[in-house]
Design a protein around this motif. Structure first.
Motif, PDB file in Angstrom:
ATOM      1  N   UNK A 181       0.763  -1.225   0.000  1.00  0.00           N
ATOM      2  CA  UNK A 181       0.000   0.000   0.000  1.00  0.00           C
ATOM      3  C   UNK A 181       0.802   1.287   0.000  1.00  0.00           C
ATOM      4  N   UNK A 182       2.049   1.293   0.434  1.00  0.00           N
ATOM      5  CA  UNK A 182       2.825   2.536   0.530  1.00  0.00           C
ATOM      6  C   UNK A 182       3.944   2.612  -0.501  1.00  0.00           C
ATOM      7  N   UNK A 183       3.833   1.864  -1.567  1.00  0.00           N
ATOM      8  CA  UNK A 183       4.892   1.836  -2.562  1.00  0.00           C
ATOM      9  C   UNK A 183       4.398   2.523  -3.840  1.00  0.00           C
ATOM     10  N   UNK A 184       5.286   3.206  -4.533  1.00  0.00           N
ATOM     11  CA  UNK A 184       4.899   3.914  -5.751  1.00  0.00           C
ATOM     12  C   UNK A 184       4.678   2.920  -6.898  1.00  0.00           C
ATOM     13  N   UNK A 185       3.894   3.349  -7.872  1.00  0.00           N
ATOM     14  CA  UNK A 185       3.642   2.505  -9.051  1.00  0.00           C
ATOM     15  C   UNK A 185       4.949   2.180  -9.769  1.00  0.00           C
ATOM     16  N   UNK A 186       5.859   3.154  -9.829  1.00  0.00           N
ATOM     17  CA  UNK A 186       7.153   2.924 -10.490  1.00  0.00           C
ATOM     18  C   UNK A 186       7.928   1.805  -9.801  1.00  0.00           C
ATOM     19  N   UNK A 187       7.879   1.782  -8.470  1.00  0.00           N
ATOM     20  CA  UNK A 187       8.573   0.726  -7.722  1.00  0.00           C
ATOM     21  C   UNK A 187       7.917  -0.635  -7.966  1.00  0.00           C
ATOM     22  N   UNK A 188       6.598  -0.643  -8.093  1.00  0.00           N
ATOM     23  CA  UNK A 188       5.892  -1.895  -8.381  1.00  0.00           C
ATOM     24  C   UNK A 188       6.319  -2.418  -9.749  1.00  0.00           C
ATOM     25  N   UNK A 189       6.379  -1.535 -10.740  1.00  0.00           N
ATOM     26  CA  UNK A 189       6.813  -1.938 -12.087  1.00  0.00           C
ATOM     27  C   UNK A 189       8.237  -2.484 -12.026  1.00  0.00           C
ATOM     28  N   UNK A 190       9.103  -1.796 -11.304  1.00  0.00           N
ATOM     29  CA  UNK A 190      10.492  -2.241 -11.154  1.00  0.00           C
ATOM     30  C   UNK A 190      10.552  -3.639 -10.520  1.00  0.00           C
ATOM     31  N   UNK A 191       9.766  -3.826  -9.471  1.00  0.00           N
ATOM     32  CA  UNK A 191       9.749  -5.116  -8.765  1.00  0.00           C
ATOM     33  C   UNK A 191       9.196  -6.226  -9.666  1.00  0.00           C
ATOM     34  N   UNK A 210      11.089  -9.677 -10.793  1.00  0.00           N
ATOM     35  CA  UNK A 210      10.515 -11.016 -10.600  1.00  0.00           C
ATOM     36  C   UNK A 210      10.398 -11.757 -11.925  1.00  0.00           C
ATOM     37  N   UNK A 211       9.990 -11.060 -12.978  1.00  0.00           N
ATOM     38  CA  UNK A 211       9.868 -11.701 -14.280  1.00  0.00           C
ATOM     39  C   UNK A 211      11.224 -12.176 -14.790  1.00  0.00           C
ATOM     40  N   UNK A 237      -2.346  -2.718  -3.982  1.00  0.00           N
ATOM     41  CA  UNK A 237      -1.652  -1.583  -3.375  1.00  0.00           C
ATOM     42  C   UNK A 237      -2.597  -0.724  -2.537  1.00  0.00           C
ATOM     43  N   UNK A 238      -3.595  -1.340  -1.926  1.00  0.00           N
ATOM     44  CA  UNK A 238      -4.524  -0.599  -1.084  1.00  0.00           C
ATOM     45  C   UNK A 238      -5.250   0.478  -1.852  1.00  0.00           C
ATOM     46  N   UNK A 239      -5.268   1.678  -1.298  1.00  0.00           N
ATOM     47  CA  UNK A 239      -6.007   2.773  -1.933  1.00  0.00           C
ATOM     48  C   UNK A 239      -5.365   3.253  -3.233  1.00  0.00           C
ATOM     49  N   UNK A 240      -4.165   2.742  -3.538  1.00  0.00           N
ATOM     50  CA  UNK A 240      -3.513   3.085  -4.804  1.00  0.00           C
ATOM     51  C   UNK A 240      -3.956   2.179  -5.948  1.00  0.00           C
ATOM     52  N   UNK A 241      -4.764   1.166  -5.649  1.00  0.00           N
ATOM     53  CA  UNK A 241      -5.267   0.296  -6.702  1.00  0.00           C
ATOM     54  C   UNK A 241      -4.511  -1.017  -6.799  1.00  0.00           C
ATOM     55  N   UNK A 242      -4.459  -1.563  -7.997  1.00  0.00           N
ATOM     56  CA  UNK A 242      -3.797  -2.851  -8.234  1.00  0.00           C
ATOM     57  C   UNK A 242      -3.172  -2.851  -9.621  1.00  0.00           C
ATOM     58  N   UNK A 243      -2.128  -3.658  -9.760  1.00  0.00           N
ATOM     59  CA  UNK A 243      -1.463  -3.808 -11.054  1.00  0.00           C
ATOM     60  C   UNK A 243      -1.252  -5.283 -11.343  1.00  0.00           C
ATOM     61  N   UNK A 244      -1.423  -5.640 -12.619  1.00  0.00           N
ATOM     62  CA  UNK A 244      -1.195  -7.008 -13.075  1.00  0.00           C
ATOM     63  C   UNK A 244      -0.199  -6.952 -14.229  1.00  0.00           C
ATOM     64  N   UNK A 245       0.736  -7.881 -14.200  1.00  0.00           N
ATOM     65  CA  UNK A 245       1.749  -7.985 -15.247  1.00  0.00           C
ATOM     66  C   UNK A 245       1.658  -9.365 -15.888  1.00  0.00           C
ATOM     67  N   UNK A 246       1.563  -9.377 -17.211  1.00  0.00           N
ATOM     68  CA  UNK A 246       1.556 -10.622 -17.970  1.00  0.00           C
ATOM     69  C   UNK A 246       2.511 -10.444 -19.132  1.00  0.00           C
ATOM     70  N   UNK A 247       3.625 -11.134 -19.114  1.00  0.00           N
ATOM     71  CA  UNK A 247       4.597 -10.957 -20.189  1.00  0.00           C
ATOM     72  C   UNK A 247       5.007  -9.503 -20.287  1.00  0.00           C
ATOM     73  N   UNK A 248       4.757  -8.890 -21.452  1.00  0.00           N
ATOM     74  CA  UNK A 248       5.142  -7.483 -21.626  1.00  0.00           C
ATOM     75  C   UNK A 248       3.961  -6.523 -21.426  1.00  0.00           C
ATOM     76  N   UNK A 289       1.056  -4.612 -18.969  1.00  0.00           N
ATOM     77  CA  UNK A 289       0.798  -4.155 -17.611  1.00  0.00           C
ATOM     78  C   UNK A 289      -0.614  -3.586 -17.583  1.00  0.00           C
ATOM     79  N   UNK A 290      -1.389  -4.012 -16.597  1.00  0.00           N
ATOM     80  CA  UNK A 290      -2.759  -3.529 -16.424  1.00  0.00           C
ATOM     81  C   UNK A 290      -2.843  -2.831 -15.065  1.00  0.00           C
TER      82      UNK A 290
END
Length: 121
Positions: free
Chosen positions: A2-12, A16-17, A30-41, A43-44
């Motif tokens: 919940x306290x991490x930036x979207x850029x850090x999530x993309x980096x992470x 992992x990939x 990410x709590x009130x920041x929403x959610x992100x899904x990664x599949x191959x190349x 990002x949603x």
């Protein structure tokens, strides 16, 4: 996350990939920041559903993950359904925020008992 930036999530996610199967589906709530899904190349991103009646946050992320996972199963792992599943998971999770206690039941613990339960052992 919940306290991490979207850029850090993309980096992470990219880290992992690079460590495993590139075709893995990665979901980050990410709590009130929403959610992100990664599949191959791909990002949603799904913004968090706003609600004015938050009673308890316990179980909201679990609710999101459960709805997302079962949604993918219902759609036979059709990746093109991810945006719709994310939207529905966000709505489902927002409903969880309006329930008092994770199981819909809550009770008060007297302060003295709470302090006793929280003591370091």
């Amino acid at each position: 996350m919940g306290n991490i930036s979207k850029d850090k999530v993309v980096e992470r996610a990219r880290q992992l990939q690079s460590m495993g199967n590139y075709h893995t589906i990665l979901l980050f709530t990410m709590g009130k920041q929403g959610a992100m899904v990664f599949t191959g190349n791909r990002c949603y991103y799904q913004s968090a559903q706003l609600t004015n009646h938050i009673k308890d946050t316990m179980g909201a992320g679990d609710s999101f993950i459960t709805y997302f996972s079962t949604g993918l199963l219902r759609e036979n792992w059709d990746i093109s359904s991810i945006p719709n599943i994310l939207k529905s998971a966000s709505l489902f999770s927002a409903k969880q925020l309006q329930i008092d206690g994770s199981l819909g039941v809550s009770f008060k613990i007297p302060d003295l008992r709470l302090k006793e339960l929280c003591k370091e052992r």
